[in-house]
Design a protein around this motif. Structure first.
Motif, PDB file in Angstrom:
ATOM      1  N   ASN A 125       0.831  -1.205   0.000  1.00 37.16           N
ATOM      2  CA  ASN A 125       0.000   0.000   0.000  1.00 37.16           C
ATOM      3  C   ASN A 125       0.869   1.260   0.000  1.00 37.16           C
ATOM      4  N   SER A 126       1.537   1.505  -1.119  1.00 38.93           N
ATOM      5  CA  SER A 126       2.462   2.634  -1.204  1.00 38.93           C
ATOM      6  C   SER A 126       1.735   3.949  -0.972  1.00 38.93           C
ATOM      7  N   LEU A 127       2.428   4.867  -0.280  1.00 38.93           N
ATOM      8  CA  LEU A 127       1.828   6.116   0.181  1.00 38.93           C
ATOM      9  C   LEU A 127       2.537   7.318  -0.429  1.00 38.93           C
ATOM     10  N   PHE A 128       1.760   8.235  -0.974  1.00 36.61           N
ATOM     11  CA  PHE A 128       2.248   9.571  -1.299  1.00 36.61           C
ATOM     12  C   PHE A 128       1.608  10.533  -0.311  1.00 36.61           C
ATOM     13  N   CYS A 129       2.428  11.266   0.429  1.00 32.41           N
ATOM     14  CA  CYS A 129       1.931  12.146   1.480  1.00 32.41           C
ATOM     15  C   CYS A 129       2.343  13.587   1.193  1.00 32.41           C
ATOM     16  N   PHE A 130       1.445  14.524   1.479  1.00 33.41           N
ATOM     17  CA  PHE A 130       1.793  15.929   1.273  1.00 33.41           C
ATOM     18  C   PHE A 130       1.249  16.777   2.416  1.00 33.41           C
ATOM     19  N   SER A 131       1.940  17.894   2.643  1.00 34.15           N
ATOM     20  CA  SER A 131       1.541  18.859   3.671  1.00 34.15           C
ATOM     21  C   SER A 131       1.660  20.268   3.121  1.00 34.15           C
ATOM     22  N   LEU A 132       0.777  21.129   3.560  1.00 32.38           N
ATOM     23  CA  LEU A 132       0.882  22.564   3.292  1.00 32.38           C
ATOM     24  C   LEU A 132       1.550  23.216   4.485  1.00 32.38           C
ATOM     25  N   MET A 133       2.571  24.049   4.222  1.00 33.50           N
ATOM     26  CA  MET A 133       3.360  24.642   5.303  1.00 33.50           C
ATOM     27  C   MET A 133       3.442  26.159   5.149  1.00 33.50           C
ATOM     28  N   GLN A 134       3.234  26.867   6.253  1.00 38.52           N
ATOM     29  CA  GLN A 134       3.516  28.295   6.300  1.00 38.52           C
ATOM     30  C   GLN A 134       4.937  28.482   6.827  1.00 38.52           C
ATOM     31  N   ARG A 135       5.764  29.168   6.053  1.00 41.90           N
ATOM     32  CA  ARG A 135       7.196  29.262   6.350  1.00 41.90           C
ATOM     33  C   ARG A 135       7.478  29.927   7.689  1.00 41.90           C
ATOM     34  N   ASP A 136       6.869  31.045   7.969  1.00 38.62           N
ATOM     35  CA  ASP A 136       7.223  31.817   9.166  1.00 38.62           C
ATOM     36  C   ASP A 136       6.338  31.472  10.359  1.00 38.62           C
TER      37      ASP A 136
ATOM     38  N   TRP B 101       0.889  11.466  -7.170  1.00 37.51           N
ATOM     39  CA  TRP B 101      -0.152  10.553  -6.681  1.00 37.51           C
ATOM     40  C   TRP B 101      -0.366   9.369  -7.622  1.00 37.51           C
ATOM     41  N   GLN B 102      -0.083   9.555  -8.908  1.00 35.08           N
ATOM     42  CA  GLN B 102      -0.337   8.493  -9.876  1.00 35.08           C
ATOM     43  C   GLN B 102       0.563   7.272  -9.670  1.00 35.08           C
ATOM     44  N   PHE B 103       1.679   7.453  -8.973  1.00 35.97           N
ATOM     45  CA  PHE B 103       2.659   6.383  -8.828  1.00 35.97           C
ATOM     46  C   PHE B 103       2.568   5.691  -7.462  1.00 35.97           C
ATOM     47  N   ASN B 104       1.506   5.987  -6.731  1.00 34.44           N
ATOM     48  CA  ASN B 104       1.331   5.383  -5.413  1.00 34.44           C
ATOM     49  C   ASN B 104      -0.109   4.926  -5.241  1.00 34.44           C
ATOM     50  N   ASP B 105      -0.308   3.932  -4.380  1.00 29.64           N
ATOM     51  CA  ASP B 105      -1.645   3.372  -4.179  1.00 29.64           C
ATOM     52  C   ASP B 105      -2.571   4.326  -3.442  1.00 29.64           C
ATOM     53  N   TRP B 106      -1.991   5.112  -2.527  1.00 28.70           N
ATOM     54  CA  TRP B 106      -2.798   5.989  -1.672  1.00 28.70           C
ATOM     55  C   TRP B 106      -2.170   7.371  -1.590  1.00 28.70           C
ATOM     56  N   THR B 107      -3.018   8.385  -1.495  1.00 28.02           N
ATOM     57  CA  THR B 107      -2.576   9.768  -1.269  1.00 28.02           C
ATOM     58  C   THR B 107      -3.068  10.205   0.101  1.00 28.02           C
ATOM     59  N   VAL B 108      -2.160  10.799   0.876  1.00 29.66           N
ATOM     60  CA  VAL B 108      -2.469  11.188   2.255  1.00 29.66           C
ATOM     61  C   VAL B 108      -2.162  12.673   2.427  1.00 29.66           C
ATOM     62  N   LYS B 109      -3.164  13.439   2.833  1.00 26.65           N
ATOM     63  CA  LYS B 109      -2.959  14.847   3.160  1.00 26.65           C
ATOM     64  C   LYS B 109      -2.809  14.964   4.675  1.00 26.65           C
ATOM     65  N   LEU B 110      -1.740  15.602   5.117  1.00 29.84           N
ATOM     66  CA  LEU B 110      -1.434  15.701   6.544  1.00 29.84           C
ATOM     67  C   LEU B 110      -1.193  17.147   6.946  1.00 29.84           C
ATOM     68  N   ASP B 111      -1.719  17.541   8.089  1.00 27.23           N
ATOM     69  CA  ASP B 111      -1.324  18.816   8.682  1.00 27.23           C
ATOM     70  C   ASP B 111       0.050  18.636   9.330  1.00 27.23           C
ATOM     71  N   PRO B 112       0.898  19.667   9.297  1.00 22.31           N
ATOM     72  CA  PRO B 112       2.243  19.529   9.894  1.00 22.31           C
ATOM     73  C   PRO B 112       2.231  19.187  11.372  1.00 22.31           C
ATOM     74  N   ASP B 113       1.169  19.561  12.102  1.00 29.38           N
ATOM     75  CA  ASP B 113       1.131  19.293  13.545  1.00 29.38           C
ATOM     76  C   ASP B 113       0.431  17.975  13.876  1.00 29.38           C
ATOM     77  N   THR B 114       0.283  17.116  12.869  1.00 33.66           N
ATOM     78  CA  THR B 114      -0.294  15.786  13.078  1.00 33.66           C
ATOM     79  C   THR B 114       0.811  14.756  13.258  1.00 33.66           C
ATOM     80  N   VAL B 115       0.837  14.090  14.397  1.00 32.84           N
ATOM     81  CA  VAL B 115       1.779  12.987  14.610  1.00 32.84           C
ATOM     82  C   VAL B 115       1.210  11.776  13.869  1.00 32.84           C
ATOM     83  N   PHE B 116       1.953  11.296  12.903  1.00 29.65           N
ATOM     84  CA  PHE B 116       1.439  10.297  11.962  1.00 29.65           C
ATOM     85  C   PHE B 116       2.412   9.144  11.841  1.00 29.65           C
ATOM     86  N   PHE B 117       1.870   7.904  11.835  1.00 34.42           N
ATOM     87  CA  PHE B 117       2.687   6.705  11.717  1.00 34.42           C
ATOM     88  C   PHE B 117       2.288   5.946  10.451  1.00 34.42           C
ATOM     89  N   SER B 118       3.130   6.023   9.459  1.00 32.87           N
ATOM     90  CA  SER B 118       2.805   5.421   8.158  1.00 32.87           C
ATOM     91  C   SER B 118       2.648   3.912   8.265  1.00 32.87           C
TER      92      SER B 118
END
Length: 441
Positions: free
Chosen positions: A204-215, A291-308
Motif C-alpha cells: 500500500n504505497s503512500l504519497f503524502c503531502f503537507s501545506l506549510m507556512q514558512r514563518d 499521486w499516480q505512482f502510489n496506491d494511496w494519497t495522504v494529506k497531513l497537517d504539519p502538527d499531526t503525529v502520523f505513523f505510516s
C-alpha cells in the motif's frame, strides 16, 4: 547478465507475513485486552475504535488477516520468482527491454533520503527532461530527481572517457519522465548508473503531502520530522507545498503556489475557511502527478503525529474500488489533519472538482462557508460517488471528542494537534515510535 533487485528476499517475506498478521490483528481489536490495547476505547467518544469481535468470530477474523497478509507480502515474493524472458529474477538477470514495476511490496523499513533501485551499467529508459552537469555522484543525481515532481528515472554518467555534456557523459545527470507509465524499461549500457528516485516498495504505497507556512511553527515541525524520518517522511513519496521556495535538504524542496496562506474563521462550525486555498493546493498536487505512482494519497497537517506503518496495516482492510475509496476518520465527518484517498478516489476528485464547485455554489446560493475537509467529503460522497469507509482507528483528536489524544498510546494512526517540536517528539515517544502491540502478549 546482471541481477537487479526488484523485491524482498524470502527472509523479508517471512518477517512481513508475521508482522502483518500480528499488527493487523491488533489493529482490528484482537489484542488480549479485547479492545486493541486501548483502556479508554469504550469512552473515547469516537465510537471506541473497531469493536472487539465475539470469541466465535476470532478465528474468522484471524483467517481474514492471514489471507490479507499473504496477499500483501506474497505479492512481493512473487516478483522474485518471475522467470519469464526479459524479466528480472532473484538468480537471473535483467536483459534488454526488461521491466521493473514501480509499486512493489517489501515490508522493509524505510529511511528518509533512501533512493530507489539503482543499477550500474544499466540504463533506465524514459523521456529526457533535463541535463545537469558537474554532478559528482549517483546519490546526488537521485536527489535532484526527487526534487522534480515529474522525474521518475535518472541516469548518471560514470565513465571519465566520455566527457561529452550529453546523456551518459561524465558526471552528467539526466532526469527523465515516464509520461504516466508505472513501469520502467531497462537495457545494458556501460559507463552509466541509473535508478528511480523513491523506493515504492512497501505494501500500500503512500504519497503524502503537507501545506506549510514558512514563518510559523510549521517550519520547525517539518524540519524536525525530516531530521528523524517522522510524519510524511515515513511515506514512499512526499511533497511539501508552500507559497515560498524552501530547501530543507537534499531532494526536499517545497512546491510553490501563488496564494496567501492565511485563512479567516467562519461558517456554521467556526472553522478555517480554507476551501479556496486547498483547491489551489490540490491543483498543484494533481498537476505534479506524484499521486499516480502510489496506491494511496495522504494529506497531513504539519502538527499531526502520523505513523505510516500503522496506516499501511489499516489499508489492508480497505481495498480500492473502480469508483475509488476514501476513509472517514470521525463521526462528525472527515477531519482535515489526516485525509486518506485511494488512487482511484484522487482520479475521481480530479475529474469532478469543478463539477463539485458548481454544484455546491448553486446549493449554497454562492460559495459554501466550509472548510476544505467538509467540501472534499461532500464532493466525493455526494457528487463523485466515491465509496466512503468509516475507520475510527485513524485519528485521535479533541475535535472528534477523543479524551485520551494527548496520551498518544491508544494505537491510532495519527494524533492531533502537537504544535511544538518538543510536544510532537513526546507524542512519538509515548506511541513507541508507532509500534503496534503483538497479538500474543
Amino acid at each position: 547478465a546482471q541481477a537487479i533487485s526488484v523485491g524482498p528476499t524470502d527472509q523479508t517475506f517471512g518477517r512481513c507475513l508475521g508482522g502483518m498478521a500480528s499488527t493487523a490483528a491488533s489493529y482490528r481489536g484482537l489484542h488480549p485486552s479485547g479492545h486493541g490495547g486501548d483502556a479508554s476505547a469504550k469512552s473515547d467518544g469516537d465510537d471506541g475504535g473497531a469493536p472487539a469481535p465475539l470469541p466465535g468470530a476470532r478465528r474468522q477474523v484471524l483467517r481474514a488477516v492471514a489471507v490479507a497478509s499473504v496477499v500483501v507480502c506474497g505479492t512481493a515474493a512473487a516478483w522474485l520468482k518471475v522467470s519469464a524472458a526479459g524479466h528480472p529474477t532473484a538468480a537471473g538477470g535483467a536483459g534488454v527491454g526488461s521491466a521493473v514495476a514501480l509499486s512493489m511490496a517489501s515490508g522493509g523499513a524505510k529511511k528518509y533520503g533512501e533512493c530507489g533501485r539503482m543499477q550500474t551499467d544499466m540504463e533506465f529508459l524514459g523521456d529526457d527532461m533535463k541535463l545537469i552537469t558537474d554532478v559528482t555522484s549517483p546519490a546526488e543525481c537521485c536527489s535532484k530527481c526527487r526534487e522534480e515532481p515529474h522525474c521518475r528515472v535518472w541516469l548518471w554518467g560514470s565513465w571519465a572517457g566520455n566527457p561529452a555534456p550529453d546523456t551518459g557523459g561524465y558526471q552528467v545527470c539526466t532526469l527523465r519522465s515516464l509520461n504516466g507509465k508505472d513501469v520502467v524499461r531497462i537495457k545494458p549500457r556501460r559507463g552509466v548508473t541509473s535508478g528511480v528516485p523513491f523506493t515504492w516498495d512497501d505494501p500500500n504505497s503512500l504519497f503524502c503531502f503537507s501545506l506549510m507556512q514558512r514563518d510559523t511553527y510549521e517550519y520547525d515541525l517539518i524540519s524536525a520530522q525530516l531530521e528523524r524520518g517522522w510524519g510524511i517522511f515515513g511515506c514512499d513519496e512526499y511533497q511539501i507545498i508552500s507559497n515560498e521556495s524552501v530547501r530543507f535538504g537534499p531532494g526536499v524542496v517545497t512546491s510553490v503556489i501563488d496564494k496567501k496562506l492565511h485563512c479567516d474563521l467562519g461558517g456554521e462550525f467556526k472553522t478555517a475557511l480554507n476551501n479556496e486555498l486547498f483547491h489551489t493546493v490540490w491543483q498543484r498536487v494533481l498537476d505534479d502527478g506524484r499521486w499516480q505512482f502510489n496506491d494511496w494519497t495522504v494529506k497531513l497537517d504539519p502538527d499531526t503525529v502520523f505513523f505510516s506503518q500503522r496506516l499501511r496495516v489499516a489499508l489492508v482492510f480497505h481495498p480500492d474500488t473502480y469508483q475509488g475509496i476514501y476513509l472517514n476518520n470521525c463521526k462528525y465527518g472527515l477531519h482535515g489533519p489526516l485525509e486518506v484517498f485511494s488512487r482511484m478516489a484522487v482520479q475521481r476528485w480530479k475529474d469532478t472538482m469543478q463539477k463539485c464547485k458548481e454544484h455546491f455554489e448553486e446549493l449554497c446560493s454562492g460559495p459554501c462557508l466550509w472548510g476544505e475537509d467538509m467540501f472534499i467529503d461532500q464532493c466525493l460522497e455526494k457528487v463523485a460517488n466515491v465509496h466512503r469507509a468509516n475507520d475510527w482507528n485513524l485519528l485521535s483528536e479533541p475535535h472528534c471528542d477523543s479524551k485520551d489524544w494527548e496520551g498518544c498510546d491508544n494505537h491510532r494512526v495519527a494524533f492531533h494537534p502537537f504544535k511544538t517540536k518538543e510536544k510532537y517528539a513526546a507524542c512519538v515517544k509515548k506511541a513507541h515510535n508507532g509500534d503496534l502491540p503483538a497479538l500474543i502478549a
